[in-house]
Design a protein around this motif. Structure first.
Motif, PDB file in Angstrom:
ATOM      1  N   LYS A  67      58.482  11.435  70.374  1.00 30.73           N
ATOM      2  CA  LYS A  67      57.755  12.322  69.454  1.00 30.73           C
ATOM      3  C   LYS A  67      56.324  11.821  69.239  1.00 30.73           C
ATOM      4  N   GLU A 264      58.160  22.783  77.863  1.00 29.36           N
ATOM      5  CA  GLU A 264      58.610  22.859  76.472  1.00 29.36           C
ATOM      6  C   GLU A 264      57.597  22.303  75.484  1.00 29.36           C
ATOM      7  N   ALA A 265      56.796  21.327  75.910  1.00 29.48           N
ATOM      8  CA  ALA A 265      55.825  20.719  74.998  1.00 29.48           C
ATOM      9  C   ALA A 265      54.729  21.706  74.607  1.00 29.48           C
ATOM     10  N   GLU A 266      54.489  22.702  75.432  1.00 28.08           N
ATOM     11  CA  GLU A 266      53.419  23.647  75.163  1.00 28.08           C
ATOM     12  C   GLU A 266      53.616  24.372  73.832  1.00 28.08           C
ATOM     13  N   ALA A 267      54.866  24.640  73.471  1.00 32.06           N
ATOM     14  CA  ALA A 267      55.136  25.315  72.198  1.00 32.06           C
ATOM     15  C   ALA A 267      54.700  24.453  71.017  1.00 32.06           C
ATOM     16  N   PHE A 268      54.839  23.141  71.135  1.00 36.49           N
ATOM     17  CA  PHE A 268      54.380  22.230  70.083  1.00 36.49           C
ATOM     18  C   PHE A 268      52.860  22.151  70.074  1.00 36.49           C
ATOM     19  N   LYS A 273      56.177  25.565  67.565  1.00 42.21           N
ATOM     20  CA  LYS A 273      57.390  24.838  67.187  1.00 42.21           C
ATOM     21  C   LYS A 273      57.009  23.446  66.722  1.00 42.21           C
ATOM     22  N   GLU A 277      61.700  20.105  66.901  1.00 35.51           N
ATOM     23  CA  GLU A 277      62.353  21.177  67.652  1.00 35.51           C
ATOM     24  C   GLU A 277      62.139  21.009  69.152  1.00 35.51           C
ATOM     25  N   VAL A 278      60.917  20.744  69.521  1.00 37.45           N
ATOM     26  CA  VAL A 278      60.588  20.629  70.941  1.00 37.45           C
ATOM     27  C   VAL A 278      61.269  19.417  71.563  1.00 37.45           C
ATOM     28  N   SER A 279      61.283  18.298  70.863  1.00 35.83           N
ATOM     29  CA  SER A 279      61.904  17.095  71.420  1.00 35.83           C
ATOM     30  C   SER A 279      63.403  17.295  71.624  1.00 35.83           C
ATOM     31  N   ILE A 281      64.875  20.199  72.306  1.00 32.99           N
ATOM     32  CA  ILE A 281      65.027  21.087  73.457  1.00 32.99           C
ATOM     33  C   ILE A 281      64.829  20.301  74.759  1.00 32.99           C
ATOM     34  N   ILE A 282      63.809  19.459  74.780  1.00 33.49           N
ATOM     35  CA  ILE A 282      63.557  18.639  75.975  1.00 33.49           C
ATOM     36  C   ILE A 282      64.731  17.701  76.224  1.00 33.49           C
TER      37      ILE A 282
END
Length: 294
Positions: A67, A264-268, A273, A277-279, A281-282
Protein backbone atom coordinates in the motif's frame (compact mmCIF):
# COMPACT_ATOMS: atom_id res chain seq x y z
CA UNK A 1 23.32 4.44 -10.65
CA UNK A 2 23.34 6.71 -7.63
CA UNK A 3 25.56 8.29 -5.00
CA UNK A 4 27.05 5.88 -2.48
CA UNK A 5 26.37 8.37 0.29
CA UNK A 6 22.65 8.15 -0.46
CA UNK A 7 22.15 4.53 -1.56
CA UNK A 8 24.90 2.67 0.29
CA UNK A 9 28.09 1.27 -1.15
CA UNK A 10 26.84 -2.18 -2.11
CA UNK A 11 24.63 -2.93 -5.08
CA UNK A 12 21.13 -4.08 -4.27
CA UNK A 13 18.16 -2.58 -2.48
CA UNK A 14 14.45 -3.05 -1.88
CA UNK A 15 11.42 -0.96 -2.91
CA UNK A 16 11.19 0.32 0.68
CA UNK A 17 14.74 1.65 0.49
CA UNK A 18 13.95 3.48 -2.75
CA UNK A 19 10.96 5.15 -1.10
CA UNK A 20 13.11 6.06 1.92
CA UNK A 21 15.69 7.68 -0.38
CA UNK A 22 13.02 9.78 -2.09
CA UNK A 23 11.44 10.82 1.21
CA UNK A 24 14.82 11.82 2.63
CA UNK A 25 15.39 14.10 -0.38
CA UNK A 26 11.99 15.75 -1.00
CA UNK A 27 13.45 18.61 -3.06
CA UNK A 28 15.02 16.24 -5.63
CA UNK A 29 13.49 14.05 -8.33
CA UNK A 30 14.00 10.30 -8.16
CA UNK A 31 14.76 10.32 -11.91
CA UNK A 32 14.93 13.21 -14.33
CA UNK A 33 11.41 13.91 -15.56
CA UNK A 34 9.98 10.70 -14.08
CA UNK A 35 6.24 10.17 -14.38
CA UNK A 36 3.96 7.68 -12.65
CA UNK A 37 4.62 4.95 -15.20
CA UNK A 38 8.40 5.38 -14.85
CA UNK A 39 8.21 5.04 -11.07
CA UNK A 40 5.99 1.95 -11.22
CA UNK A 41 8.18 0.24 -13.81
CA UNK A 42 11.34 0.94 -11.83
CA UNK A 43 9.91 -0.35 -8.56
CA UNK A 44 8.23 -3.42 -10.06
CA UNK A 45 10.71 -4.48 -12.76
CA UNK A 46 11.93 -7.05 -10.26
CA UNK A 47 10.22 -5.66 -7.17
CA UNK A 48 7.26 -8.01 -7.38
CA UNK A 49 9.57 -10.63 -5.85
CA UNK A 50 9.12 -8.78 -2.57
CA UNK A 51 5.41 -9.65 -2.66
CA UNK A 52 5.30 -13.12 -4.23
CA UNK A 53 6.91 -16.24 -2.75
CA UNK A 54 6.95 -18.84 -5.51
CA UNK A 55 8.23 -21.45 -3.05
CA UNK A 56 5.11 -21.26 -0.90
CA UNK A 57 2.59 -19.62 -3.24
CA UNK A 58 1.99 -16.80 -0.74
CA UNK A 59 1.33 -13.22 -1.89
CA UNK A 60 1.53 -9.94 -0.01
CA UNK A 61 -0.19 -7.32 -2.13
CA UNK A 62 -2.65 -6.48 0.65
CA UNK A 63 0.14 -5.55 3.08
CA UNK A 64 1.04 -2.09 4.34
CA UNK A 65 4.32 -2.46 2.47
CA UNK A 66 2.56 -2.66 -0.90
CA UNK A 67 0.00 0.00 0.00
CA UNK A 68 2.86 2.37 0.79
CA UNK A 69 4.35 1.61 -2.61
CA UNK A 70 1.08 2.51 -4.37
CA UNK A 71 0.78 5.72 -2.38
CA UNK A 72 4.37 6.62 -3.26
CA UNK A 73 3.81 6.04 -6.98
CA UNK A 74 0.61 8.13 -6.92
CA UNK A 75 2.76 11.08 -5.85
CA UNK A 76 4.39 11.19 -9.30
CA UNK A 77 2.77 13.18 -12.12
CA UNK A 78 0.65 11.21 -14.58
CA UNK A 79 2.64 12.70 -17.45
CA UNK A 80 5.62 15.04 -17.74
CA UNK A 81 5.89 17.62 -20.52
CA UNK A 82 9.25 17.91 -22.25
CA UNK A 83 11.05 21.17 -21.47
CA UNK A 84 13.73 22.01 -24.09
CA UNK A 85 15.31 24.49 -21.67
CA UNK A 86 15.70 21.92 -18.91
CA UNK A 87 19.35 21.47 -17.84
CA UNK A 88 21.04 18.22 -18.85
CA UNK A 89 20.74 15.15 -16.64
CA UNK A 90 24.45 15.20 -15.65
CA UNK A 91 24.14 18.84 -14.62
CA UNK A 92 20.98 18.17 -12.63
CA UNK A 93 22.54 15.15 -10.88
CA UNK A 94 25.60 17.17 -9.92
CA UNK A 95 23.36 19.98 -8.67
CA UNK A 96 21.52 17.55 -6.39
CA UNK A 97 18.26 17.92 -8.30
CA UNK A 98 18.15 14.28 -9.48
CA UNK A 99 18.96 11.23 -7.34
CA UNK A 100 19.24 8.31 -9.77
CA UNK A 101 20.01 7.66 -13.43
CA UNK A 102 19.43 4.59 -15.55
CA UNK A 103 22.71 3.56 -17.15
CA UNK A 104 22.55 1.81 -20.53
CA UNK A 105 25.64 -0.25 -21.32
CA UNK A 106 26.28 -1.62 -24.81
CA UNK A 107 30.09 -1.42 -25.07
CA UNK A 108 33.07 -0.85 -22.78
CA UNK A 109 33.02 2.93 -23.28
CA UNK A 110 29.48 3.75 -22.25
CA UNK A 111 29.85 3.77 -18.47
CA UNK A 112 32.44 6.56 -18.48
CA UNK A 113 30.05 9.48 -18.75
CA UNK A 114 27.87 8.11 -15.94
CA UNK A 115 30.84 7.62 -13.62
CA UNK A 116 31.82 11.21 -14.38
CA UNK A 117 28.26 12.35 -13.69
CA UNK A 118 28.11 10.86 -10.20
CA UNK A 119 31.76 11.43 -9.33
CA UNK A 120 33.92 9.46 -6.95
CA UNK A 121 31.07 7.90 -4.97
CA UNK A 122 29.14 6.48 -7.94
CA UNK A 123 27.54 3.10 -7.27
CA UNK A 124 25.61 0.83 -9.64
CA UNK A 125 22.78 0.10 -7.23
CA UNK A 126 20.50 -1.82 -9.61
CA UNK A 127 16.74 -2.22 -9.75
CA UNK A 128 15.07 -2.84 -6.38
CA UNK A 129 13.91 -6.38 -5.67
CA UNK A 130 12.71 -8.50 -2.81
CA UNK A 131 16.09 -10.22 -2.58
CA UNK A 132 18.06 -6.98 -2.63
CA UNK A 133 18.28 -5.73 -6.21
CA UNK A 134 19.27 -6.69 -9.72
CA UNK A 135 20.71 -5.30 -12.92
CA UNK A 136 18.59 -5.68 -16.03
CA UNK A 137 19.78 -7.47 -19.16
CA UNK A 138 18.09 -7.23 -22.54
CA UNK A 139 18.95 -9.18 -25.69
CA UNK A 140 19.51 -7.65 -29.10
CA UNK A 141 18.70 -11.05 -30.62
CA UNK A 142 17.22 -14.02 -28.79
CA UNK A 143 16.34 -17.51 -29.94
CA UNK A 144 14.15 -20.33 -28.70
CA UNK A 145 13.28 -23.88 -29.67
CA UNK A 146 9.63 -24.84 -29.29
CA UNK A 147 8.96 -27.85 -27.10
CA UNK A 148 6.91 -29.49 -29.87
CA UNK A 149 9.54 -29.02 -32.57
CA UNK A 150 10.23 -32.09 -34.71
CA UNK A 151 13.62 -30.72 -35.72
CA UNK A 152 15.26 -30.09 -32.38
CA UNK A 153 18.59 -31.57 -33.41
CA UNK A 154 18.82 -29.21 -36.37
CA UNK A 155 17.67 -26.30 -34.21
CA UNK A 156 20.40 -26.98 -31.68
CA UNK A 157 22.94 -27.16 -34.50
CA UNK A 158 21.82 -23.71 -35.64
CA UNK A 159 22.08 -22.39 -32.07
CA UNK A 160 25.64 -23.70 -31.81
CA UNK A 161 26.50 -22.07 -35.12
CA UNK A 162 24.98 -18.67 -34.41
CA UNK A 163 26.61 -18.46 -30.96
CA UNK A 164 29.93 -19.94 -32.04
CA UNK A 165 32.96 -18.67 -33.84
CA UNK A 166 31.28 -18.87 -37.24
CA UNK A 167 28.32 -16.80 -36.12
CA UNK A 168 28.41 -13.15 -37.12
CA UNK A 169 28.86 -10.25 -34.71
CA UNK A 170 26.00 -7.88 -34.02
CA UNK A 171 28.31 -4.87 -34.09
CA UNK A 172 26.59 -3.54 -30.95
CA UNK A 173 26.15 -5.03 -27.53
CA UNK A 174 28.23 -7.59 -25.65
CA UNK A 175 29.07 -11.06 -27.04
CA UNK A 176 27.21 -14.01 -25.57
CA UNK A 177 30.25 -16.29 -25.34
CA UNK A 178 32.41 -15.55 -22.30
CA UNK A 179 35.66 -16.02 -24.21
CA UNK A 180 34.62 -13.58 -26.92
CA UNK A 181 33.42 -11.14 -24.26
CA UNK A 182 36.82 -11.20 -22.54
CA UNK A 183 38.60 -10.82 -25.88
CA UNK A 184 36.47 -7.80 -26.74
CA UNK A 185 37.31 -6.28 -23.35
CA UNK A 186 41.05 -6.69 -23.89
CA UNK A 187 40.72 -5.13 -27.32
CA UNK A 188 38.72 -2.20 -25.93
CA UNK A 189 41.22 -1.33 -23.19
CA UNK A 190 44.30 -1.65 -25.40
CA UNK A 191 45.75 1.82 -25.94
CA UNK A 192 46.24 2.54 -29.64
CA UNK A 193 48.21 5.45 -31.06
CA UNK A 194 47.87 7.63 -34.14
CA UNK A 195 50.57 6.76 -36.70
CA UNK A 196 52.17 9.08 -39.24
CA UNK A 197 52.82 8.32 -42.91
CA UNK A 198 55.95 6.37 -41.92
CA UNK A 199 53.99 4.15 -39.59
CA UNK A 200 55.56 5.73 -36.51
CA UNK A 201 53.68 7.07 -33.48
CA UNK A 202 52.55 10.64 -34.06
CA UNK A 203 53.55 13.12 -31.34
CA UNK A 204 51.68 16.27 -30.34
CA UNK A 205 53.23 19.71 -29.83
CA UNK A 206 54.39 18.61 -26.37
CA UNK A 207 56.08 15.51 -27.70
CA UNK A 208 53.43 13.22 -26.25
CA UNK A 209 52.01 10.26 -28.23
CA UNK A 210 48.57 10.97 -29.63
CA UNK A 211 46.12 8.29 -28.52
CA UNK A 212 43.70 7.04 -31.15
CA UNK A 213 40.02 7.51 -30.37
CA UNK A 214 40.30 9.97 -27.49
CA UNK A 215 38.42 12.67 -29.36
CA UNK A 216 34.83 11.39 -29.19
CA UNK A 217 32.80 13.68 -26.99
CA UNK A 218 29.28 14.71 -26.05
CA UNK A 219 28.09 18.23 -25.28
CA UNK A 220 24.71 19.34 -23.99
CA UNK A 221 22.96 22.62 -24.64
CA UNK A 222 23.66 23.85 -21.12
CA UNK A 223 27.42 23.54 -21.66
CA UNK A 224 28.01 20.27 -19.79
CA UNK A 225 30.39 18.12 -21.84
CA UNK A 226 32.48 14.99 -21.65
CA UNK A 227 35.32 13.59 -23.80
CA UNK A 228 35.73 9.83 -23.83
CA UNK A 229 39.03 8.06 -23.21
CA UNK A 230 40.30 4.55 -23.83
CA UNK A 231 38.49 2.44 -21.22
CA UNK A 232 40.58 1.53 -18.19
CA UNK A 233 40.76 -2.04 -16.94
CA UNK A 234 38.94 -0.96 -13.78
CA UNK A 235 36.04 0.45 -15.82
CA UNK A 236 35.89 -2.65 -18.01
CA UNK A 237 35.97 -5.04 -15.07
CA UNK A 238 33.16 -3.07 -13.43
CA UNK A 239 31.06 -3.69 -16.54
CA UNK A 240 31.94 -7.41 -16.48
CA UNK A 241 30.79 -7.61 -12.86
CA UNK A 242 27.48 -5.96 -13.78
CA UNK A 243 26.96 -8.41 -16.64
CA UNK A 244 27.69 -11.31 -14.33
CA UNK A 245 24.99 -10.23 -11.89
CA UNK A 246 22.41 -9.17 -14.51
CA UNK A 247 19.02 -10.83 -14.87
CA UNK A 248 16.88 -10.98 -18.03
CA UNK A 249 14.16 -8.37 -18.22
CA UNK A 250 10.86 -9.21 -19.87
CA UNK A 251 8.42 -7.06 -21.81
CA UNK A 252 5.39 -5.84 -19.89
CA UNK A 253 3.13 -7.86 -22.20
CA UNK A 254 4.73 -11.03 -20.89
CA UNK A 255 4.55 -10.15 -17.21
CA UNK A 256 1.05 -11.03 -16.06
CA UNK A 257 1.58 -9.93 -12.45
CA UNK A 258 2.83 -6.51 -13.56
CA UNK A 259 -0.13 -6.19 -15.90
CA UNK A 260 -2.55 -6.89 -13.05
CA UNK A 261 -0.89 -4.31 -10.81
CA UNK A 262 -0.90 -1.60 -13.50
CA UNK A 263 -4.52 -2.31 -14.49
CA UNK A 264 -5.95 -2.24 -10.98
CA UNK A 265 -3.76 0.50 -9.52
CA UNK A 266 -5.15 3.01 -12.00
CA UNK A 267 -8.44 3.18 -10.09
CA UNK A 268 -6.53 4.30 -6.99
CA UNK A 269 -4.40 6.78 -8.93
CA UNK A 270 -7.54 8.33 -10.41
CA UNK A 271 -9.26 8.54 -7.01
CA UNK A 272 -11.98 6.03 -7.93
CA UNK A 273 -11.06 3.47 -5.25
CA UNK A 274 -9.16 3.52 -1.98
CA UNK A 275 -5.73 1.99 -1.61
CA UNK A 276 -7.26 -0.71 0.60
CA UNK A 277 -9.79 -1.67 -2.06
CA UNK A 278 -7.25 -1.76 -4.85
CA UNK A 279 -4.67 -3.72 -2.87
CA UNK A 280 -7.28 -6.39 -2.03
CA UNK A 281 -8.27 -6.71 -5.68
CA UNK A 282 -4.63 -7.02 -6.74
CA UNK A 283 -4.01 -9.56 -3.99
CA UNK A 284 -6.95 -11.71 -5.09
CA UNK A 285 -6.10 -11.58 -8.78
CA UNK A 286 -2.39 -12.26 -8.32
CA UNK A 287 -3.06 -15.06 -5.81
CA UNK A 288 -5.36 -16.73 -8.33
CA UNK A 289 -2.68 -16.39 -11.02
CA UNK A 290 0.02 -17.78 -8.71
CA UNK A 291 -2.20 -20.70 -7.65
CA UNK A 292 -2.76 -21.58 -11.31
CA UNK A 293 0.94 -21.38 -12.18
CA UNK A 294 2.68 -22.40 -8.97
Amino acid sequence: MGHEGQTGQRAGWTPEQVIALAEANPEAELFDGADRSDAMNFLMEYGEDAFVDWNTGECGFDTEQFKNLLQFVRGFPETVDYDPDRPSVPARVQAGEVLLKTVDLYNFNTIQIDLETFGGDAVCIGYPAGDGGRHAMTAIFSYAITSKSKQKEGAWAFMEYILGEEGGSNGMGFPTLRRRLEESMEEAIAVKYVLDEKGEIYLDENGEPVVLGNTSSVQYGDGWSYTYHTPTRQEAELILSLLKDAHPVFADSGNEIRNIIVQEAEAFFQGQKSVEEVSKIIQNRVKLYVDENW
